[in-house]
Design an enzyme around this catalytic site. Structure first.
Site, PDB file in Angstrom:
ATOM      1  N   ASP A   1       3.331   0.686  -4.826  1.00 55.33           N
ATOM      2  CA  ASP A   1       2.344   1.601  -5.407  1.00 55.33           C
ATOM      3  C   ASP A   1       2.977   2.921  -5.827  1.00 55.33           C
ATOM      4  OD1 ASP A   1       0.584  -0.338  -4.624  1.00 55.33           O
ATOM      5  OD2 ASP A   1      -0.599   0.955  -3.314  1.00 55.33           O
TER       6      ASP A   1
ATOM      7  N   HIS B   1      -3.407   1.780 -11.385  1.00 54.86           N
ATOM      8  CA  HIS B   1      -3.574   2.535 -10.126  1.00 54.86           C
ATOM      9  C   HIS B   1      -4.136   3.926 -10.463  1.00 54.86           C
ATOM     10  CE1 HIS B   1      -2.914   2.883  -5.843  1.00 54.86           C
ATOM     11  NE2 HIS B   1      -1.977   3.781  -5.914  1.00 54.86           N
TER      12      HIS B   1
ATOM     13  N   HIS C   1      -3.844   9.092  -9.951  1.00 52.60           N
ATOM     14  CA  HIS C   1      -3.929   8.762  -8.525  1.00 52.60           C
ATOM     15  C   HIS C   1      -5.192   9.352  -7.901  1.00 52.60           C
ATOM     16  CE1 HIS C   1      -2.376   7.977  -4.368  1.00 52.60           C
ATOM     17  NE2 HIS C   1      -1.963   6.908  -5.003  1.00 52.60           N
TER      18      HIS C   1
ATOM     19  N   HIS D   1       5.664   1.674  -1.134  1.00 53.60           N
ATOM     20  CA  HIS D   1       5.455   2.740  -2.122  1.00 53.60           C
ATOM     21  C   HIS D   1       6.741   3.067  -2.871  1.00 53.60           C
ATOM     22  CE1 HIS D   1       1.881   3.158   0.351  1.00 53.60           C
ATOM     23  NE2 HIS D   1       1.320   3.702  -0.709  1.00 53.60           N
TER      24      HIS D   1
END
Ligand SMILES: [Zn+2]
Length: 204
Positions: free
Chosen positions: A34, A85, A89, A173
């Site tokens: 991510d 995504h 964010h 991540h």
């Protein structure tokens, strides 16, 4: 408790419109990264994956894709999949449906995907209802905890290895915050799970 490494079955049953893992008899897992792409870490992740012929899924922030188009292109070139995504964010709990969806759409103007993962795993009921009609909303089964600065990379790797089962969706991540732990954990996870007979697939 801050978070759980393994998503409880109850939560999976409670939100059946979300994808938490894949049911399969095959020894395969789905690594996800991510918050990238990043200038510093994306290419390193790709190199590590290639060593094990591993495919993965990158849930990218639209703004980062605009900033690092070469790194994004490399993800695609190497046969990995990508998911939305949001552009900034955005935390679903702090934003209305309208402003949240606007951010999702803005990310869509940068790249297209049928996959979506909510930042922080947070969506309101309305946001979830709208998003799961349009996207495959991909949650996770196993958290590495690589964002947790109180952990070591080895602890993150151990958590992943202990909780992985066939079809698990695992979260790492691609970010500065996680990098110190990711750099230790990812090679261990790739090596150990490969030795256990797992293969690594991208989410289609
Ligand atoms: Zn995120």
């Amino acid at each position: 408790m801050k978070y759980l490494y393994k998503t409880p079955q109850l939560l999976k049953w409670y939100y059946p419109s979300l994808i938490w893992d894949f049911t399969t008899a095959e020894k395969c897992v789905y690594l996800t990264f991510d918050d990238g792409p990043t200038k510093e870490y994306t290419l390193w992740i790709l190199e590590e994956l290639e060593k094990y012929n591993a495919k993965a899924t990158f849930f990218c922030i639209g703004n980062n894709v605009e900033n690092y188009p070469k790194e994004f292109e490399e993800i695609i070139q190497q046969g990995h999949s990508v998911g939305n995504h949001t552009y900034n964010h955005m935390n679903g709990w702090n934003n209305s449906l309208l402003s949240y969806m606007r951010d999702v759409r803005k990310c869509e103007t940068v790249f297209n995907s049928t996959l979506f993962r909510p930042p922080h795993g947070r969506m309101s009921n309305k946001q979830r209802a709208v998003l799961s009609k349009e996207f495959k909303v991909i949650m996770w089964d196993v958290l590495s905890g690589d964002f947790d600065t109180s952990l070591s990379g080895e602890e993150c790797a151990e958590a992943v290895i202990d909780h992985t089962t066939n079809g698990s969706i695992i979260v790492f991540h691609d970010s500065k915050k996680a990098a110190e732990r990711l750099k230790n954990a990812l090679p261990i996870v790739l090596e150990t799970l490969t030795a256990q007979g797992y293969t690594f697939k991208a989410i289609e």
